[in-house]
Design a protein around this motif. Structure first.
Motif, PDB file in Angstrom:
ATOM      1  N   UNK A  95       0.830  -1.211   0.000  1.00 48.57           N
ATOM      2  CA  UNK A  95       0.000   0.000   0.000  1.00 48.57           C
ATOM      3  C   UNK A  95       0.862   1.257   0.000  1.00 48.57           C
ATOM      4  N   UNK A  96       1.956   1.241   0.755  1.00 45.02           N
ATOM      5  CA  UNK A  96       2.850   2.403   0.783  1.00 45.02           C
ATOM      6  C   UNK A  96       3.514   2.629  -0.572  1.00 45.02           C
ATOM      7  N   UNK A  97       3.939   1.537  -1.219  1.00 49.76           N
ATOM      8  CA  UNK A  97       4.539   1.668  -2.552  1.00 49.76           C
ATOM      9  C   UNK A  97       3.510   2.216  -3.535  1.00 49.76           C
ATOM     10  N   UNK A  98       2.294   1.708  -3.450  1.00 50.65           N
ATOM     11  CA  UNK A  98       1.234   2.198  -4.335  1.00 50.65           C
ATOM     12  C   UNK A  98       0.973   3.682  -4.103  1.00 50.65           C
ATOM     13  N   UNK A  99       1.009   4.089  -2.840  1.00 53.02           N
ATOM     14  CA  UNK A  99       0.780   5.502  -2.515  1.00 53.02           C
ATOM     15  C   UNK A  99       1.879   6.378  -3.114  1.00 53.02           C
ATOM     16  N   UNK A 100       3.133   5.938  -3.000  1.00 54.31           N
ATOM     17  CA  UNK A 100       4.248   6.710  -3.550  1.00 54.31           C
ATOM     18  C   UNK A 100       4.124   6.827  -5.070  1.00 54.31           C
ATOM     19  N   UNK A 101       3.812   5.726  -5.732  1.00 59.44           N
ATOM     20  CA  UNK A 101       3.655   5.754  -7.189  1.00 59.44           C
ATOM     21  C   UNK A 101       2.511   6.681  -7.597  1.00 59.44           C
ATOM     22  N   UNK A 102       1.422   6.643  -6.835  1.00 53.66           N
ATOM     23  CA  UNK A 102       0.285   7.509  -7.134  1.00 53.66           C
ATOM     24  C   UNK A 102       0.666   8.982  -6.978  1.00 53.66           C
ATOM     25  N   UNK A 103       1.427   9.310  -5.938  1.00 59.60           N
ATOM     26  CA  UNK A 103       1.838  10.688  -5.725  1.00 59.60           C
ATOM     27  C   UNK A 103       2.811  11.167  -6.816  1.00 59.60           C
ATOM     28  N   UNK A 104       3.715  10.286  -7.227  1.00 59.68           N
ATOM     29  CA  UNK A 104       4.645  10.653  -8.300  1.00 59.68           C
ATOM     30  C   UNK A 104       3.862  10.966  -9.575  1.00 59.68           C
ATOM     31  N   UNK A 105       2.899  10.099  -9.900  1.00 56.30           N
ATOM     32  CA  UNK A 105       2.082  10.342 -11.081  1.00 56.30           C
ATOM     33  C   UNK A 105       1.256  11.616 -10.943  1.00 56.30           C
ATOM     34  N   UNK A 106       0.746  11.855  -9.744  1.00 57.82           N
ATOM     35  CA  UNK A 106      -0.111  13.017  -9.527  1.00 57.82           C
ATOM     36  C   UNK A 106       0.601  14.328  -9.844  1.00 57.82           C
ATOM     37  N   UNK A 107       1.911  14.382  -9.610  1.00 63.25           N
ATOM     38  CA  UNK A 107       2.631  15.638  -9.807  1.00 63.25           C
ATOM     39  C   UNK A 107       3.453  15.656 -11.094  1.00 63.25           C
ATOM     40  N   UNK A 108       3.252  14.666 -11.939  1.00 62.68           N
ATOM     41  CA  UNK A 108       3.898  14.691 -13.250  1.00 62.68           C
ATOM     42  C   UNK A 108       3.031  15.467 -14.227  1.00 62.68           C
ATOM     43  N   UNK A 109       3.666  16.075 -15.209  1.00 58.38           N
ATOM     44  CA  UNK A 109       2.933  16.890 -16.173  1.00 58.38           C
ATOM     45  C   UNK A 109       2.172  16.037 -17.176  1.00 58.38           C
ATOM     46  N   UNK A 110       2.649  14.842 -17.440  1.00 61.58           N
ATOM     47  CA  UNK A 110       1.987  13.955 -18.387  1.00 61.58           C
ATOM     48  C   UNK A 110       1.757  12.592 -17.757  1.00 61.58           C
ATOM     49  N   UNK A 111       0.711  11.888 -18.174  1.00 64.22           N
ATOM     50  CA  UNK A 111       0.473  10.550 -17.627  1.00 64.22           C
ATOM     51  C   UNK A 111       1.593   9.589 -18.019  1.00 64.22           C
ATOM     52  N   UNK A 112       1.999   8.752 -17.073  1.00 65.18           N
ATOM     53  CA  UNK A 112       3.014   7.725 -17.326  1.00 65.18           C
ATOM     54  C   UNK A 112       2.357   6.373 -17.084  1.00 65.18           C
ATOM     55  N   UNK A 113       2.041   5.626 -18.149  1.00 69.10           N
ATOM     56  CA  UNK A 113       1.345   4.344 -17.974  1.00 69.10           C
ATOM     57  C   UNK A 113       2.056   3.397 -17.016  1.00 69.10           C
TER      58      UNK A 113
END
Length: 291
Positions: free
Chosen positions: A115-133
């Motif tokens: 769950x913590x890893x998923x949260x980190x990945x979600x936050x990284x994606x949230x602050x990226x300018x473009x979606x990263x599949x």
């Protein structure tokens, strides 16, 4: 108004005064290049030197006879793109859940780590300018592992609870989609402000409750048991439905405004987050009701 959700606020999904979404080029005084009030994905203005009168009759006839370009041909997002990407993301969650259920039974420590890893990945994606599949699918996989382990724990304590939660999540999704399509729910700026204010208060209350549970040794605020726990679970489900309505509006606005096809991954990400939220709240509600 810009959305408080960092997943969408950096990509033009939430512009406008009455509705949060893309606007056509030049609407409300905006520029065709995504300036103040403008659609960042609107088409650029016509080349002033490309005068149709300078073309030959044969060229004009060929232009009129040519079939119209589809959104797929022009690289724009379509509803099929959103459905496909959402299906891929949810399938990844399901595969991870099966893995967590079968291979990691009762291993709550690994579930929390996933769950913590998923949260980190979600936050990284949230602050990226473009979606990263890769980030989105990575989040889905680890979130699925967490859900699989947690669901098995709940199933052993309350037989059939995960199945009931899945069916309930599907029902909430279908109900919100029908309500949105029928315009029973209208996503206005005021609707968003009220919903986000409630969501912030809900999250803060849950964090305080978690801190009391961690350092006080008990569920001091009573948000996970009894009548108050039921109320908070229902509120959480309602907030999940609210997030779904925002997701539906952003998908509709993205398609109407000609968002790039890659934004369909962002839509899939948002829908997955909302569905996972609803599932967890339903799982907790079922446990309280059957305890």
């Amino acid at each position: 108004m810009r959305s408080s959700n960092p997943v969408f606020s950096r990509r033009g999904f939430t512009r406008g005064n009455d509705y949060a979404g893309f606007e056509t080029a030049g609407a409300r005084g905006g520029t065709p290049y995504g300036g103040a009030g403008g659609n960042p994905y609107a088409q650029a203005p016509r080349n002033p030197y490309d005068d149709p009168r300078s073309r030959s009759d044969q060229q004009l006839e060929e232009m009129y006879a040519a079939p119209a370009a589809s959104p797929a041909q022009t690289g724009r997002m379509t509803i099929d793109d959103v459905v496909t990407r959402t299906g891929i993301t949810l399938t990844t969650v399901a595969v991870g859940a099966v893995l967590g259920w079968v291979a990691l039974p009762d291993n709550y420590g690994l579930a929390v780590g996933a769950a913590l890893i998923a949260f980190v990945l979600a936050m990284v994606q949230a602050f990226k300018r473009t979606p990263v599949p890769a980030l989105i699918l990575g989040y889905a996989a680890f979130e699925g592992v967490f859900l699989g382990v947690l669901s098995r724990i709940y199933n052993e304590a309350w037989q059939g609870a995960p199945v009931q939660a899945v069916l309930g999540t599907m029902a909430v999704f279908a109900g919100m989609l029908v309500a949105y399509r029928a315009r029973i729910i209208r996503v206005t700026a005021r609707y968003q402000r009220i919903g986000m204010a409630v969501a912030i208060g809900f999250v803060l209350a849950m964090v305080v409750n978690l801190l009391f549970a961690a350092f006080g040794g008990s569920d001091t605020l009573g948000l996970r048991t009894g009548a108050l726990g039921i109320v908070f679970c229902l509120l959480g489900i309602g907030l999940g439905a609210f997030f779904l309505s925002l997701d539906f509006k952003r998908v509709e606005d993205g398609i109407r405004g000609g968002a790039p096809r890659q934004e369909s991954w962002l839509a899939a990400f948002g829908l997955t987050l909302s569905l996972v939220w609803i599932y967890l709240e339903l799982l907790r509600l079922i446990a309280i009701l059957r305890d």
